[in-house]
Design a protein around this motif. Structure first.
Motif, PDB file in Angstrom:
ATOM      1  N   MET A  23       0.844  -1.059   0.093  1.00 27.09           N
ATOM      2  CA  MET A  23       0.036   0.027  -0.048  1.00 27.09           C
ATOM      3  C   MET A  23       0.781   1.002   0.026  1.00 27.09           C
ATOM      4  SD  MET A  23      -2.824  -1.041   2.795  1.00 27.09           S
ATOM      5  CE  MET A  23      -3.629   0.276   3.042  1.00 27.09           C
ATOM      6  N   GLY A  24       2.079   1.082   0.388  1.00 29.93           N
ATOM      7  CA  GLY A  24       2.977   2.194   0.185  1.00 29.93           C
ATOM      8  C   GLY A  24       3.750   2.573   1.780  1.00 29.93           C
ATOM      9  N   VAL A  25       3.394   1.835   2.551  1.00 36.41           N
ATOM     10  CA  VAL A  25       4.116   2.148   3.772  1.00 36.41           C
ATOM     11  C   VAL A  25       5.531   2.168   3.670  1.00 36.41           C
ATOM     12  CG1 VAL A  25       4.349   1.261   6.028  1.00 36.41           C
ATOM     13  CG2 VAL A  25       2.260   1.619   5.196  1.00 36.41           C
ATOM     14  N   ARG A  26       6.433   2.797   4.370  1.00 37.38           N
ATOM     15  CA  ARG A  26       7.945   2.863   4.110  1.00 37.38           C
ATOM     16  C   ARG A  26       8.669   1.925   4.929  1.00 37.38           C
ATOM     17  NH1 ARG A  26      10.332   7.625   1.704  1.00 37.38           N
ATOM     18  NH2 ARG A  26      11.476   7.885   3.611  1.00 37.38           N
ATOM     19  N   HIS A  27       8.247   2.119   6.223  1.00 38.05           N
ATOM     20  CA  HIS A  27       9.094   1.198   7.211  1.00 38.05           C
ATOM     21  C   HIS A  27       7.961   0.491   8.170  1.00 38.05           C
ATOM     22  CE1 HIS A  27      13.218   2.721   6.375  1.00 38.05           C
ATOM     23  NE2 HIS A  27      12.605   3.793   6.108  1.00 38.05           N
ATOM     24  N   LEU A  28       8.220  -0.712   8.688  1.00 40.57           N
ATOM     25  CA  LEU A  28       7.526  -1.472   9.750  1.00 40.57           C
ATOM     26  C   LEU A  28       8.240  -1.709  10.867  1.00 40.57           C
ATOM     27  CD1 LEU A  28       6.001  -3.500   6.785  1.00 40.57           C
ATOM     28  CD2 LEU A  28       4.518  -2.001   8.330  1.00 40.57           C
ATOM     29  N   TYR A  29       7.865  -1.050  12.034  1.00 40.71           N
ATOM     30  CA  TYR A  29       8.531  -1.249  13.332  1.00 40.71           C
ATOM     31  C   TYR A  29       7.839  -1.879  14.377  1.00 40.71           C
ATOM     32  CZ  TYR A  29      11.945   1.883  11.037  1.00 40.71           C
ATOM     33  OH  TYR A  29      12.721   2.449  10.197  1.00 40.71           O
ATOM     34  N   SER A  30       8.195  -2.717  15.034  1.00 36.95           N
ATOM     35  CA  SER A  30       7.214  -3.582  16.049  1.00 36.95           C
ATOM     36  C   SER A  30       7.397  -2.914  17.482  1.00 36.95           C
ATOM     37  CB  SER A  30       7.745  -4.689  16.354  1.00 36.95           C
ATOM     38  OG  SER A  30       7.042  -5.383  17.757  1.00 36.95           O
ATOM     39  N   VAL A  31       6.296  -2.373  18.128  1.00 35.64           N
ATOM     40  CA  VAL A  31       6.261  -1.749  19.432  1.00 35.64           C
ATOM     41  C   VAL A  31       6.921  -2.478  20.279  1.00 35.64           C
ATOM     42  CG1 VAL A  31       4.613  -0.632  20.966  1.00 35.64           C
ATOM     43  CG2 VAL A  31       4.160  -0.202  18.444  1.00 35.64           C
ATOM     44  N   GLY A  32       7.251  -3.804  20.198  1.00 33.44           N
ATOM     45  CA  GLY A  32       7.847  -4.473  21.124  1.00 33.44           C
ATOM     46  C   GLY A  32       9.066  -4.062  21.319  1.00 33.44           C
TER      47      GLY A  32
END
Length: 433
Positions: free
Chosen positions: A116-125
């Motif tokens: 969808m175009g999200v650049r980065h994905l980071y876990s809140v963990g």
């Protein structure tokens, strides 16, 4: 300046349609805040119950209680999607509850977000690991006993609005979400807008709170995002997390924060635990009396609004609500992570050695970056108490002229006692009819 209770709750829960509400009082009975619901008379003299945005703490109790679908929660999923389509640079901080709710799908869900175009994905963990480090550091450096854990925004809202005497005991450290946002913005230099993907409707109140400085822009919920992905047939290839987390990934389960603290401080540390709308607010009221009385306090009070923790939050898909599968999934992940644990996460090391390694892991962080402040909002949310004459007059209007009739306390009106009902009338939240 608008308060967090006004801004957040206005956007969290609303009456989806007053026609569906039959005035059964279940939402009043479930709500921990006496003046968050107002009974309104229709022209035909029937009644519906309106949620007061300025008093609501977005705990979601009324959503669970209502059998008539008369209320709904709101989030930022639609705006998030529209902004992505317009090419806005957005990165996502996703709750570790995603792994528990979708153990075999979550990497594909992350892949769909990438598509969808999200650049980065980071876990809140990872942010939760920072929270654990900051909690323990603050407690030990300040000899701070009896602090109240604050990852749950409904709990924070309740204390700010209803129990301000506990504000000095709220841990002055940001939630895992905000710790992750601060780290991503300041230490990784990510300039994107940030979206939170999670199971919580109250997080919108947190991200709108002036005390969190606009670090996060969107609250995107599991329920609304998954519905959008399915309706638009969006699928993605599996994607791995960009910031590996330690045991902070298990904050969303009941007692998860307690387990993290005892992992580094030892089993002998007393961390009191309470969760669930039916008991946690009673625990907090009792705790306030304990603090006021100068009684001994635990190392930490670990509290969550939701009975089964964040893994079963109000914005989890209905098909998954109440399932034990999520608990088993996160336990399996925990066992795997313990087994492969190294450094601060190693089972072979003592708690003291683990804590030393945790401090070393985050030695380059400035503690002050993660300090959280709170606002006493109780004056604008105060429940006024009628005096004896006023109470007597309200009881007269209710036809309760004998002592026996004033203590029936059947709960049919939604309030625990006849006196609570009279207090609600006194505050303009209900009427004698």
């Amino acid at each position: 300046e608008m308060t967090s209770s006004l801004v957040g709750s206005e956007m969290c829960i609303r009456d989806s349609t007053t026609e569906k509400c039959i005035g059964c009082n279940r939402c009043i009975a479930a709500c921990p805040v006496l003046n968050a619901n107002h009974v309104v008379e229709r022209e035909d003299e029937t009644q519906y119950i309106h949620v007061d945005a300025s008093k609501c703490i977005a705990c979601g109790s009324c959503l669970d209680a209502c059998e008539h679908n008369a209320r709904e929660f709101l989030d930022d999923t639609q705006q998030f999607v529209e902004d992505l389509k317009r090419g806005q640079p957005i990165s996502v901080l996703y709750a570790p509850a995603l792994m528990a709710n979708y153990p075999s799908e979550y990497k594909n869900i992350l892949g769909a977000l990438k598509q969808m175009g999200v650049r980065h994905l980071y876990s809140v963990g990872f942010g939760a690991d920072i929270t654990t480090w900051a909690y323990i550091r603050y407690i030990q450096e300040n000899n701070f006993q009896g602090g109240i854990a604050q990852p749950c925004p409904a709990i924070v809202g309740y204390i700010e609005n209803v129990l301000p005497e506990l504000l000095p005991k709220l841990m002055p450290v940001h939630s895992p979400l905000m710790c992750a946002a601060i780290y991503v913005k300041k230490y990784l230099g990510i300039g994107d807008k940030l979206a939170f993907l999670g199971p919580c409707i109250a997080k919108k109140a947190e991200i709108r709170d002036p005390n969190t400085n606009g670090l996060v822009t969107y609250n995107v919920t599991f329920d609304h995002l998954l519905r959008y992905l399915r309706q638009n047939n969006i699928h993605g290839q599996p994607v791995e997390e960009e910031l590996p987390s330690g045991l902070g990934a298990f904050y969303p389960m009941p007692g998860g924060l307690k387990e993290n603290v005892r992992w580094f401080c030892g089993e002998q540390v007393f961390v009191q635990q309470s969760e669930g709308e039916k008991s946690v607010y009673r625990t907090l009221r009792s705790y306030a009396k304990r603090v006021k009385g100068g009684k001994s306090l635990p190392f930490l009070l670990d509290v969550l609004n939701c009975e089964r923790g964040c893994i079963d939050g109000p914005a989890v898909e209905e098909s998954k609500r109440g399932s034990d599968d999520m608990l088993y999934a996160i336990q399996q992940q925990k066992a795997s992570r313990h087994g492969a644990g190294r450094g601060a996460w190693s089972k072979r090391k003592s708690p003291q050695a683990r804590l030393k390694l945790l401090n070393k892991t985050f030695s380059k962080l400035n503690f002050q970056d993660f300090v959280r402040r709170y606002t006493d909002r109780s004056m604008e949310n105060m429940v006024l108490q009628p005096n004896e004459d006023q109470l007597r007059e309200i009881f007269r209007r209710l036809g309760k002229t004998t002592r026996e009739s004033q203590i029936i306390n059947c709960g049919a009106c939604g309030y625990a006692t006849c006196q609570e009902m009279a207090t609600a009338i006194f505050n303009g939240c209900n009427n004698p009819n």
